[in-house]
Design a protein around this motif. Structure first.
Motif, PDB file in Angstrom:
ATOM      1  N   UNK A  21       0.835  -1.193   0.000  1.00 55.31           N
ATOM      2  CA  UNK A  21       0.000   0.000   0.000  1.00 55.31           C
ATOM      3  C   UNK A  21       0.871   1.243   0.000  1.00 55.31           C
ATOM      4  N   UNK A  22       0.325   2.296  -0.563  1.00 54.20           N
ATOM      5  CA  UNK A  22       1.024   3.585  -0.605  1.00 54.20           C
ATOM      6  C   UNK A  22       0.016   4.672  -0.269  1.00 54.20           C
ATOM      7  N   UNK A  23       0.348   5.485   0.712  1.00 54.02           N
ATOM      8  CA  UNK A  23      -0.504   6.604   1.099  1.00 54.02           C
ATOM      9  C   UNK A  23       0.151   7.898   0.646  1.00 54.02           C
ATOM     10  N   UNK A  24      -0.606   8.713  -0.075  1.00 60.26           N
ATOM     11  CA  UNK A  24      -0.083   9.976  -0.599  1.00 60.26           C
ATOM     12  C   UNK A  24      -0.687  11.147   0.166  1.00 60.26           C
ATOM     13  N   UNK A  25       0.113  12.187   0.314  1.00 58.83           N
ATOM     14  CA  UNK A  25      -0.355  13.360   1.053  1.00 58.83           C
ATOM     15  C   UNK A  25      -1.257  14.243   0.204  1.00 58.83           C
ATOM     16  N   UNK A  26      -1.298  13.992  -1.096  1.00 60.35           N
ATOM     17  CA  UNK A  26      -2.146  14.772  -1.990  1.00 60.35           C
ATOM     18  C   UNK A  26      -2.565  13.931  -3.175  1.00 60.35           C
ATOM     19  N   UNK A  27      -3.419  14.491  -4.015  1.00 57.10           N
ATOM     20  CA  UNK A  27      -3.956  13.722  -5.135  1.00 57.10           C
ATOM     21  C   UNK A  27      -3.048  13.822  -6.348  1.00 57.10           C
ATOM     22  N   UNK A  28      -2.698  12.667  -6.885  1.00 49.96           N
ATOM     23  CA  UNK A  28      -1.974  12.567  -8.134  1.00 49.96           C
ATOM     24  C   UNK A  28      -2.615  11.464  -8.973  1.00 49.96           C
ATOM     25  N   UNK A  29      -2.864  11.748 -10.231  1.00 43.65           N
ATOM     26  CA  UNK A  29      -3.471  10.744 -11.097  1.00 43.65           C
ATOM     27  C   UNK A  29      -2.432   9.755 -11.630  1.00 43.65           C
ATOM     28  N   UNK A  30      -1.244  10.229 -11.860  1.00 38.89           N
ATOM     29  CA  UNK A  30      -0.184   9.360 -12.383  1.00 38.89           C
ATOM     30  C   UNK A  30       0.640   8.828 -11.225  1.00 38.89           C
ATOM     31  N   UNK A  31       0.523   7.538 -10.971  1.00 37.86           N
ATOM     32  CA  UNK A  31       1.259   6.908  -9.879  1.00 37.86           C
ATOM     33  C   UNK A  31       1.769   5.549 -10.330  1.00 37.86           C
ATOM     34  N   UNK A  32       2.815   5.104  -9.668  1.00 41.38           N
ATOM     35  CA  UNK A  32       3.386   3.839 -10.087  1.00 41.38           C
ATOM     36  C   UNK A  32       4.192   3.161  -8.995  1.00 41.38           C
ATOM     37  N   UNK A  33       4.605   1.960  -9.309  1.00 46.27           N
ATOM     38  CA  UNK A  33       5.466   1.163  -8.432  1.00 46.27           C
ATOM     39  C   UNK A  33       6.735   0.804  -9.194  1.00 46.27           C
ATOM     40  N   UNK A  34       7.841   0.928  -8.507  1.00 51.59           N
ATOM     41  CA  UNK A  34       9.143   0.515  -9.022  1.00 51.59           C
ATOM     42  C   UNK A  34       9.793  -0.389  -7.977  1.00 51.59           C
ATOM     43  N   UNK A  35      10.802  -1.120  -8.384  1.00 51.09           N
ATOM     44  CA  UNK A  35      11.511  -1.956  -7.417  1.00 51.09           C
ATOM     45  C   UNK A  35      12.991  -1.965  -7.724  1.00 51.09           C
ATOM     46  N   UNK A  36      13.757  -2.205  -6.658  1.00 46.79           N
ATOM     47  CA  UNK A  36      15.210  -2.218  -6.804  1.00 46.79           C
ATOM     48  C   UNK A  36      15.794  -3.345  -5.968  1.00 46.79           C
ATOM     49  N   UNK A  37      16.426  -4.277  -6.640  1.00 42.83           N
ATOM     50  CA  UNK A  37      17.111  -5.373  -5.964  1.00 42.83           C
ATOM     51  C   UNK A  37      18.535  -4.932  -5.627  1.00 42.83           C
ATOM     52  N   UNK A  38      19.159  -5.575  -4.647  1.00 42.87           N
ATOM     53  CA  UNK A  38      20.528  -5.194  -4.260  1.00 42.87           C
ATOM     54  C   UNK A  38      21.494  -5.227  -5.436  1.00 42.87           C
ATOM     55  N   UNK A  39      22.215  -4.139  -5.626  1.00 46.63           N
ATOM     56  CA  UNK A  39      23.203  -4.075  -6.691  1.00 46.63           C
ATOM     57  C   UNK A  39      22.640  -3.867  -8.075  1.00 46.63           C
ATOM     58  N   UNK A  40      21.344  -3.635  -8.172  1.00 42.94           N
ATOM     59  CA  UNK A  40      20.709  -3.459  -9.479  1.00 42.94           C
ATOM     60  C   UNK A  40      20.028  -2.109  -9.554  1.00 42.94           C
ATOM     61  N   UNK A  41      19.669  -1.704 -10.755  1.00 34.96           N
ATOM     62  CA  UNK A  41      19.005  -0.425 -10.941  1.00 34.96           C
ATOM     63  C   UNK A  41      17.522  -0.533 -10.582  1.00 34.96           C
ATOM     64  N   UNK A  42      16.914   0.616 -10.414  1.00 33.82           N
ATOM     65  CA  UNK A  42      15.492   0.662 -10.102  1.00 33.82           C
ATOM     66  C   UNK A  42      14.690   0.405 -11.370  1.00 33.82           C
ATOM     67  N   UNK A  43      13.774  -0.555 -11.295  1.00 33.32           N
ATOM     68  CA  UNK A  43      13.012  -0.960 -12.469  1.00 33.32           C
ATOM     69  C   UNK A  43      11.519  -0.720 -12.297  1.00 33.32           C
ATOM     70  N   UNK A  44      10.882  -0.453 -13.398  1.00 31.18           N
ATOM     71  CA  UNK A  44       9.441  -0.238 -13.437  1.00 31.18           C
ATOM     72  C   UNK A  44       8.693  -1.527 -13.149  1.00 31.18           C
ATOM     73  N   UNK A  45       7.609  -1.423 -12.375  1.00 31.92           N
ATOM     74  CA  UNK A  45       6.768  -2.584 -12.089  1.00 31.92           C
ATOM     75  C   UNK A  45       5.374  -2.380 -12.661  1.00 31.92           C
TER      76      UNK A  45
END
Length: 120
Positions: A21-45
């Motif tokens: 879950x992600x709680x935002x302090x304000x309204x944004x229509x464009x939102x997403x999830x990314x992930x980053x494994x150890x030693x790797x770059x942040x990738x789009x999910x």
């Protein structure tokens, strides 16, 4: 910018499920999830924009589902059939505008992340 706080991470066995879950302090229509494994770059999910528009990375398509409650400014990532390769820190992100965005540089607000560990 908006303040984002992720929750719901943890340790799960392969094949299991977890919801972030992600709680935002304000309204944004464009939102997403990314992930980053150890030693790797942040990738789009996964990401969501205005209306029913959604986008997923090929590695999670069919297993993960993104959802949000626009009235509560919350975003969720429902993860099923988890694999050890899904182990990473998962970040919630928000961007200006209404388009679905899959590139990290397009987001201007980031949470601190929540750890997901999938054991084999």
């Amino acid at each position: 910018q908006v303040h984002l706080v992720e929750s719901g991470g943890g340790l799960v066995q392969a094949g299991g499920s977890l919801t972030l879950s992600c709680a935002a302090s304000g309204r944004r229509f464009a939102m997403g999830w990314f992930r980053q494994a150890p030693g790797k770059e942040r990738n789009f999910v996964a990401a969501v924009g205005w209306g029913p528009n959604e986008e997923y990375s090929d590695t999670v398509k069919g297993r993960f589902a993104i959802s949000r409650d626009i009235t509560k400014n919350t975003l969720a990532l429902h993860m099923n059939s988890l694999k050890p390769d899904d182990t990473a820190v998962y970040f919630c992100a928000a961007a200006e505008g209404m388009a679905v965005r899959s590139i990290a540089a397009q987001y201007d607000s980031w949470g601190r992340g929540t750890q997901v560990t999938v054991s084999s």
